[in-house]
Design a protein around this motif. Structure first.
Motif, PDB file in Angstrom:
ATOM      1  N   GLY A  40      42.934  41.497  34.374  1.00 41.15           N
ATOM      2  CA  GLY A  40      41.971  40.976  35.321  1.00 41.15           C
ATOM      3  C   GLY A  40      40.620  40.600  34.747  1.00 41.15           C
ATOM      4  O   GLY A  40      39.733  40.187  35.477  1.00 41.15           O
ATOM      5  N   GLU A  41      40.432  40.746  33.434  1.00 46.15           N
ATOM      6  CA  GLU A  41      39.180  40.369  32.793  1.00 46.15           C
ATOM      7  C   GLU A  41      39.403  39.143  31.917  1.00 46.15           C
ATOM      8  O   GLU A  41      40.424  39.035  31.244  1.00 46.15           O
ATOM      9  CB  GLU A  41      38.630  41.507  31.948  1.00 46.15           C
ATOM     10  CG  GLU A  41      38.131  42.657  32.757  1.00 46.15           C
ATOM     11  CD  GLU A  41      37.395  43.680  31.906  1.00 46.15           C
ATOM     12  OE1 GLU A  41      37.097  44.735  32.450  1.00 46.15           O
ATOM     13  OE2 GLU A  41      37.136  43.438  30.722  1.00 46.15           O
ATOM     14  N   ILE A  42      38.442  38.246  31.949  1.00 43.56           N
ATOM     15  CA  ILE A  42      38.544  37.027  31.162  1.00 43.56           C
ATOM     16  C   ILE A  42      37.648  37.149  29.940  1.00 43.56           C
ATOM     17  O   ILE A  42      36.512  37.609  30.029  1.00 43.56           O
ATOM     18  CB  ILE A  42      38.154  35.797  31.986  1.00 43.56           C
ATOM     19  CG1 ILE A  42      39.231  35.541  33.042  1.00 43.56           C
ATOM     20  CG2 ILE A  42      37.965  34.571  31.102  1.00 43.56           C
ATOM     21  CD1 ILE A  42      38.984  34.339  33.895  1.00 43.56           C
ATOM     22  N   THR A  43      38.172  36.719  28.813  1.00 43.44           N
ATOM     23  CA  THR A  43      37.420  36.670  27.564  1.00 43.44           C
ATOM     24  C   THR A  43      37.337  35.217  27.130  1.00 43.44           C
ATOM     25  O   THR A  43      38.338  34.516  27.109  1.00 43.44           O
ATOM     26  CB  THR A  43      38.129  37.498  26.470  1.00 43.44           C
ATOM     27  OG1 THR A  43      38.212  38.856  26.902  1.00 43.44           O
ATOM     28  CG2 THR A  43      37.379  37.421  25.159  1.00 43.44           C
ATOM     29  N   SER A  81      36.760  29.054  37.820  1.00 46.69           N
ATOM     30  CA  SER A  81      36.374  27.676  37.488  1.00 46.69           C
ATOM     31  C   SER A  81      35.167  27.648  36.548  1.00 46.69           C
ATOM     32  O   SER A  81      35.077  26.770  35.686  1.00 46.69           O
ATOM     33  CB  SER A  81      36.107  26.864  38.752  1.00 46.69           C
ATOM     34  OG  SER A  81      34.933  27.299  39.389  1.00 46.69           O
ATOM     35  N   ILE A  82      34.238  28.601  36.678  1.00 44.93           N
ATOM     36  CA  ILE A  82      33.102  28.687  35.755  1.00 44.93           C
ATOM     37  C   ILE A  82      33.606  28.960  34.344  1.00 44.93           C
ATOM     38  O   ILE A  82      33.194  28.309  33.382  1.00 44.93           O
ATOM     39  CB  ILE A  82      32.106  29.781  36.199  1.00 44.93           C
ATOM     40  CG1 ILE A  82      31.356  29.336  37.452  1.00 44.93           C
ATOM     41  CG2 ILE A  82      31.125  30.115  35.079  1.00 44.93           C
ATOM     42  CD1 ILE A  82      30.500  30.419  38.083  1.00 44.93           C
ATOM     43  N   ASN A  83      34.519  29.912  34.209  1.00 45.65           N
ATOM     44  CA  ASN A  83      35.075  30.235  32.895  1.00 45.65           C
ATOM     45  C   ASN A  83      35.818  29.052  32.294  1.00 45.65           C
ATOM     46  O   ASN A  83      35.685  28.758  31.105  1.00 45.65           O
ATOM     47  CB  ASN A  83      35.990  31.453  32.990  1.00 45.65           C
ATOM     48  CG  ASN A  83      35.213  32.732  33.085  1.00 45.65           C
ATOM     49  OD1 ASN A  83      34.553  33.138  32.138  1.00 45.65           O
ATOM     50  ND2 ASN A  83      35.266  33.379  34.233  1.00 45.65           N
ATOM     51  N   GLN A  84      36.597  28.357  33.105  1.00 46.07           N
ATOM     52  CA  GLN A  84      37.333  27.199  32.611  1.00 46.07           C
ATOM     53  C   GLN A  84      36.384  26.091  32.170  1.00 46.07           C
ATOM     54  O   GLN A  84      36.600  25.446  31.142  1.00 46.07           O
ATOM     55  CB  GLN A  84      38.296  26.700  33.690  1.00 46.07           C
ATOM     56  CG  GLN A  84      39.460  27.629  33.920  1.00 46.07           C
ATOM     57  CD  GLN A  84      40.272  27.257  35.145  1.00 46.07           C
ATOM     58  OE1 GLN A  84      39.779  26.615  36.069  1.00 46.07           O
ATOM     59  NE2 GLN A  84      41.530  27.675  35.148  1.00 46.07           N
TER      60      GLN A  84
END
Length: 82
Positions: free
Chosen positions: A25-28, A7-10
């Motif tokens: 499994g990693e978000i960019t 949710s922080i990334n979004q």
């Protein structure tokens, strides 16, 4: 990845017109140059991540600089699990 970190990334992607991708499994998060400083401030001040390191690379002949920023912090990571 925990729901809280997702949710922080979004929220960051939406607020700063970023593009979010996920692989292995990693978000960019990808931001325009005009938004990077504001996004970095929010990552530190609002979401309480402690360490931000960056690596940049000049792409010869393309007039393009890539900036890779790695963010870590114990507070958000621990609070995601407790």
């Amino acid at each position: 990845m925990s729901e809280k970190l997702l949710s922080i990334n979004q929220a960051l992607a939406e607020r700063f017109d970023g593009r979010m991708t996920e692989f292995a499994g990693e978000i960019t998060l990808i931001f325009s140059p005009e938004k990077i400083l504001d996004a970095a401030r929010a990552i530190h001040d609002e979401f309480k991540f402690d360490l931000l390191s960056a690596v940049h690379r000049w792409i010869t002949g393309r007039k393009k600089i890539l900036v890779f920023m790695f963010v870590t912090g114990l507070r958000p990571l621990l609070s995601a699990f407790f």
